[in-house]
Design an enzyme around this catalytic site. Structure first.
Site, PDB file in Angstrom:
ATOM      1  N   HIS A 149       0.642  -1.156   0.023  1.00 43.56           N
ATOM      2  CA  HIS A 149       0.189   0.076   0.093  1.00 43.56           C
ATOM      3  C   HIS A 149       0.892   1.126  -0.041  1.00 43.56           C
ATOM      4  CE1 HIS A 149      -3.654   2.336   1.101  1.00 43.56           C
ATOM      5  NE2 HIS A 149      -2.681   3.411   1.660  1.00 43.56           N
ATOM      6  N   GLU A 150       1.670   1.398   0.906  1.00 42.40           N
ATOM      7  CA  GLU A 150       2.768   2.481   1.009  1.00 42.40           C
ATOM      8  C   GLU A 150       3.361   2.687  -0.142  1.00 42.40           C
ATOM      9  OE1 GLU A 150       1.974   4.591   2.954  1.00 42.40           O
ATOM     10  OE2 GLU A 150       0.406   3.598   4.398  1.00 42.40           O
ATOM     11  N   HIS A 154       1.892   4.721  -3.013  1.00 41.28           N
ATOM     12  CA  HIS A 154       1.951   6.245  -2.697  1.00 41.28           C
ATOM     13  C   HIS A 154       3.463   6.561  -2.906  1.00 41.28           C
ATOM     14  CE1 HIS A 154      -1.848   6.568  -0.765  1.00 41.28           C
ATOM     15  NE2 HIS A 154      -1.695   5.619   0.344  1.00 41.28           N
TER      16      HIS A 154
END
Length: 464
Positions: free
Chosen positions: A21-22, A25
């Site tokens: 997920h990170e 980003h």
């Protein structure tokens, strides 16, 4: 040891999901020219870190394992006056609204891509699934009244092919939540016709199904169960058990009880339980020989009810299995469809919970996830990867909810910015943040409460 295993499986699961997920980003922020100061796995105080790359980005592990974050060059946190003029073009708020939308949405998208990747691997490898064949159907059930019968093999649901029991249950649950009837194509054995089987179309009514009952399983609501192996084979005996005293031996096959053929192990257990202290005449097969034995089940209290027991372990009643498999292209398409369907189903359930049409018991927290992570990891790598895919989709959907402090809340702000042509005033953003924190705390409280209620039997087993 089980608790430690579950904790480790949970941390591995969480580590994979948060990292992906990170990283979504992070990579899109880099593509958009934003300077990344820190990539942290975990929250709170940094316990270990190293710096890499031209920007000397800090890659860190923090003390609280529940989450992670990517810290970018951001004037809202640091103050514009503390950022060098040469660095300002790489500051997050200086980017166009479309770049900010791309950066924020990249995290949930990465979770969906992970699910598609894992499902593709699983479908190419092949996933063992129970065949969608039906067990005994009570004649008072909705399924029986609709026309389904014992031994029916489900081949399609609403025109979509079904390859296994899990897929059948999933499609029925989708139809139930949507409040739509399901048309099933079934293959039924019939020795009166040539070929021995016939195909029948049956409409199963689901419009009266209440989404609050999903906890109890829509197939149970309909009166449907998975068909099991018909062999009833005896294994280990308790000392001085009724079965041992009657002359039964390990490896014996029970064919009939009271001249009534047995359907499967569950059928045999139900008959024994229903006849405490009553003699039962069994037809037994021992190697090639068949003979009758009379045995009287002992009486035993179970949850305030007297049941019959024979004191013998039975061979597991395994269902007929099929390998659900596809070529790489088919597997990819199927993975995209499964990820999409699961996401839409999750959103529908959230909507029904908000309107009071579904139970808040569906909200689960880290304790339940840790329990499932442990169970699936003990079942094998295939099951565990499937679990990670499901949780990755859930994480992606949750982060897209329009709740301030979540990715979806930021996307809401940026969408409004596109509509009105300028960023929202700080006081509105701050108000939204407070509301978002309150909503998250409420969700966490409900999740932990549900976890504790759901796992009380689990902790009871550990203490016994």
């Amino acid at each position: 040891m089980i608790v430690l295993h579950d904790i480790l499986a949970f941390l591995v699961t969480l580590g994979i999901l948060v990292t992906i997920h990170e990283f979504g980003h992070y990579i899109v922020a880099r593509w958009c020219g934003v300077k990344v100061l820190r990539f942290s796995l975990g929250m709170g105080k940094v316990v270990y870190s190293r710096r890499f790359g031209k920007d000397q980005t800090e890659w860190a592990i923090s003390i609280l394992p529940l989450g992670g974050y990517v810290k970018m060059l951001d004037a809202r946190e640091m103050g514009a006056e503390n950022i060098a003029a040469s660095e300002l073009p790489r500051e997050f708020c200086q980017q166009s609204v479309w770049k900010r939308i791309a950066i924020v949405s990249a995290g949930p998208i990465a979770n969906f891509l992970l699910a598609i990747f894992l499902y593709t691997i699983l479908f190419v490898h092949g996933v063992p699934e129970p065949v969608a064949k039906l067990r005994v159907i009570p004649d008072t059930s909705i399924a029986y009244q609709a026309g389904l019968r014992y031994g029916d093999l489900i081949t399609t649901v609403n025109g979509e092919q079904v390859q296994g029991w899990t897929e059948f249950r999933w499609k029925m649950m989708q139809a139930g939540v949507a409040g739509a009837n399901s048309v099933l194509e079934v293959q039924r054995f019939d020795d009166a016709i040539q070929g021995g089987t016939k195909h029948i179309s049956i409409s199963v009514p689901l419009k009266q199904f209440n989404a609050k009952d999903v906890d109890s399983d829509i197939l149970n609501y309909l009166g449907l169960n998975l068909a099991r192996s018909r062999e009833v084979v005896l294994k280990r005996f308790l000392p001085e058990s009724p079965a041992l005293r009657a002359g039964l031996q390990e490896g014996d096959r029970i064919l009939e009880v009271g001249q009534k053929p047995l359907l499967d192990v569950i059928d045999f257990i139900q008959v024994v339980n229903a006849n405490p202290a009553k003699p039962l005449k069994l037809l037994v097969q021992r190697k090639q020989e068949k003979f009758e034995i009379e045995v009287t089940p002992a009486s035993q209290d179970a949850n305030g009810k007297t049941v019959g027991v024979l004191g013998v372990e039975l061979q597991a009643a395994l269902p007929e299995m099929v390998m659900v498999q596809a070529n790489p292209l088919q597997a990819f398409v199927k993975s995209v469809e499964k990820t999409w369907d699961t996401s839409i189903f999750s959103l529908k359930m959230i909507g029904k919970m908000l309107t009071g049409n579904a139970s808040l018991k569906h909200i689960t927290g880290p304790l339940t996830i840790a329990d499932y992570a442990g169970q699936t990891s003990r079942s094998g790598l295939i099951t565990y990867l499937g679990f990670i895919a499901v949780i990755s989709i859930s994480l992606g959907v949750m982060n897209l909810l329009p709740i301030p402090v979540l990715d979806g809340g930021h996307l809401l702000y940026y969408s409004l910015e596109v509509l009105i042509g300028k960023p929202l005033q700080d006081r509105y953003v701050e108000m939204g943040q407070r509301i978002g924190v309150f909503l998250l705390l409420m969700m966490m409280a409900i999740a932990f409460f549900n976890d504790i209620v759901r796992l009380i039997p689990y902790f009871g087993r550990l203490m016994s």
